[in-house]
Enzyme design. Structure first.
Site, PDB file in Angstrom:
ATOM      1  N   SER A 140       0.088  -9.919  -0.875  1.00 53.01           N
ATOM      2  CA  SER A 140      -0.699 -11.158  -0.920  1.00 53.01           C
ATOM      3  C   SER A 140      -0.133 -12.103  -1.983  1.00 53.01           C
ATOM      4  O   SER A 140      -0.416 -13.299  -1.970  1.00 53.01           O
ATOM      5  CB  SER A 140      -2.158 -10.854  -1.266  1.00 53.01           C
ATOM      6  N   ASP A 176       1.557  -6.566  -4.644  1.00 58.29           N
ATOM      7  CA  ASP A 176       0.741  -6.607  -3.430  1.00 58.29           C
ATOM      8  C   ASP A 176       1.293  -7.796  -2.630  1.00 58.29           C
ATOM      9  O   ASP A 176       1.521  -8.873  -3.193  1.00 58.29           O
ATOM     10  CB  ASP A 176      -0.722  -6.850  -3.812  1.00 58.29           C
ATOM     11  N   THR A 187       0.808  -1.229   0.000  1.00 54.78           N
ATOM     12  CA  THR A 187       0.000   0.000   0.000  1.00 54.78           C
ATOM     13  C   THR A 187       0.830   1.263   0.000  1.00 54.78           C
ATOM     14  O   THR A 187       0.450   2.258  -0.628  1.00 54.78           O
ATOM     15  CB  THR A 187      -0.919   0.006   1.248  1.00 54.78           C
ATOM     16  N   GLN A 233      -4.196 -21.056  18.519  1.00 62.64           N
ATOM     17  CA  GLN A 233      -4.960 -20.066  17.752  1.00 62.64           C
ATOM     18  C   GLN A 233      -5.038 -18.735  18.496  1.00 62.64           C
ATOM     19  O   GLN A 233      -5.406 -17.724  17.917  1.00 62.64           O
ATOM     20  CB  GLN A 233      -6.400 -20.566  17.537  1.00 62.64           C
ATOM     21  N   THR A 267       2.591 -10.530  14.171  1.00 64.19           N
ATOM     22  CA  THR A 267       1.450 -11.013  13.421  1.00 64.19           C
ATOM     23  C   THR A 267       0.612  -9.793  13.038  1.00 64.19           C
ATOM     24  O   THR A 267       0.600  -8.806  13.775  1.00 64.19           O
ATOM     25  CB  THR A 267       0.693 -12.066  14.272  1.00 64.19           C
ATOM     26  N   THR A 269       1.434  -4.938   4.081  1.00 63.45           N
ATOM     27  CA  THR A 269       1.267  -5.428   5.457  1.00 63.45           C
ATOM     28  C   THR A 269       0.689  -6.847   5.519  1.00 63.45           C
ATOM     29  O   THR A 269       0.888  -7.552   6.501  1.00 63.45           O
ATOM     30  CB  THR A 269       0.336  -4.489   6.261  1.00 63.45           C
ATOM     31  N   ASP A 270      -0.032  -7.255   4.456  1.00 66.81           N
ATOM     32  CA  ASP A 270      -0.765  -8.528   4.535  1.00 66.81           C
ATOM     33  C   ASP A 270       0.129  -9.725   4.882  1.00 66.81           C
ATOM     34  O   ASP A 270      -0.265 -10.576   5.682  1.00 66.81           O
ATOM     35  CB  ASP A 270      -1.506  -8.798   3.216  1.00 66.81           C
TER      36      ASP A 270
END
Ligand code: ASP
Length: 351
Positions: free
Chosen positions: A67, A65, A21, A285, A173, A97-98
């Site tokens: 991703s 990106d 971004t 988790q 994370t 950031t993803d």
């Protein structure tokens, strides 16, 4: 493509723009953000000139990106850093950031004895936007990459700098898709905090043996699956994963301190996979805390059949660590030994 835009001074930082971004524009046709070339960084952030450091930039062609980041992209970054190791005091990686936490974790394992700051950063709003968080993130990341104490880098680690905090990369994370504080390091203190001054947490920073020669591990094995359990998980789904061809490791995302359903079919499928040689690593988790197999009866069986505890590792660290360890041609016993050892500060070893 390499662009030099400031006069050479004593301290030098290489900025590697991979995409994300921070350098994106809002595509008027598509109506969505897409990465664009990040030329003329100094025009977009004129304040960079005030540093007086030698700043060079290298851009991914094309920028992506995050991703779409893959192990090949990490290898490309690691090779570039190795090539430029002796030429710069520090490195700033501009990244979406993803998947930034995956890249930071992977690089922390791939770069051995690197001993120089590698600071990943990016932003939630493009740098061209008025309210961008990108300028502060970039400027402070450069300052951290350049900072020295007694002639040595203050933070010779792979880190993420975001919204005033510097984190050990393999402890992070992504926790927020909307607000500027996108990252969290739930199980390890931050390495620095930026306010009026940048306050370093020296005791938490890893200092290595500077006499060792830097090298990179560029072999990564992707025969890995993540199996996230949930109430009602179905036998066919678990079977499809545990019986996947060529699978070598599973990151088992469990509840709380490593607990799981105890149905026979579930335990039998995991047990069969382990007997076939598949490594199963138990990661919680929960955002924070550690796996403690055997604390509850709902994790006793996992321990019994040979599921390995991932302690307080993040999923991002667990996946990338396995990718590296599986490719080292080590006997399985040794792989398990290293899974439970802190290689790059990614886990807290139990007492
Ligand atoms: N999708 C973007 C990326 O990861 C999001 C960001 O940069 O924050 O590249």
């Amino acid at each position: 493509m390499q662009k030099k835009f400031l006069n050479s001074k004593e301290i030098s930082v290489l900025i590697v723009y991979t995409g994300g971004t921070i350098g994106m524009i809002n595509d008027p046709v598509m109506g969505s953000y897409r990465p664009v070339n990040f030329k003329n960084l100094s025009k977009k952030v004129p304040d960079l000139k005030s540093f007086g450091y030698k700043l060079d930039t290298i851009s991914f062609e094309p920028p992506i990106d995050s991703s779409n980041m893959k192990p090949d992209s990490w290898i490309k970054i690691a090779k570039l850093l190795k090539k430029k190791h002796s030429l710069y005091d520090g490195f700033v990686i501009l990244h979406g950031t993803d998947t930034m936490a995956y890249t930071a974790s992977a690089l922390s394992f791939m770069l051995q004895n690197f001993n120089k700051p590698v600071i990943l950063t990016g932003s939630q709003l493009p740098i061209e936007t008025l309210r961008t968080d990108g300028k502060e993130n970039l400027i402070t990341a450069i300052e951290i990459a350049a900072s020295k104490r007694k002639g040595q880098a203050k933070v010779p680690e792979v880190c993420i700098y975001f919204e005033n905090k510097l984190f050990r990369g393999n402890r992070t994370t992504k926790r927020n898709a909307t607000f500027f504080d996108a990252f969290e390091s739930p199980n390890y203190v931050y390495l620095a905090k930026a306010g009026i001054k940048i306050k370093y947490n020296y005791k938490a920073i890893k200092y290595h043996d500077y006499s060792k020669i830097p090298f990179i591990n560029t072999n990564l094995n992707t025969n890995i699956a993540i199996l996230k359990v949930f109430p009602g998980i179905n036998e066919n789904v678990v079977k499809a994963i545990t019986e996947t061809k060529k699978l070598e490791a599973i990151v088992l995302e469990t509840f709380g301190s490593g607990n799981c359903i105890t149905d026979d079919w579930f335990i039998n499928l995991l047990s069969k996979a382990i007997d076939k040689g598949i490594i199963i690593l138990n990661i919680t988790q929960c955002l924070g805390g550690t796996v403690s197999q055997g604390k509850y009866t709902t994790s006793v069986l996992l321990k019994k059949i040979g599921v390995i505890s991932g302690y307080d590792m993040t999923t991002e660290a667990a996946v990338t660590k396995l990718m590296l360890l599986l490719e080292l041609n080590l006997p399985k016993k040794e792989i398990i030994y290293y899974i439970n050892k802190s290689i790059a500060g990614e886990l807290t070893e139990p007492d």
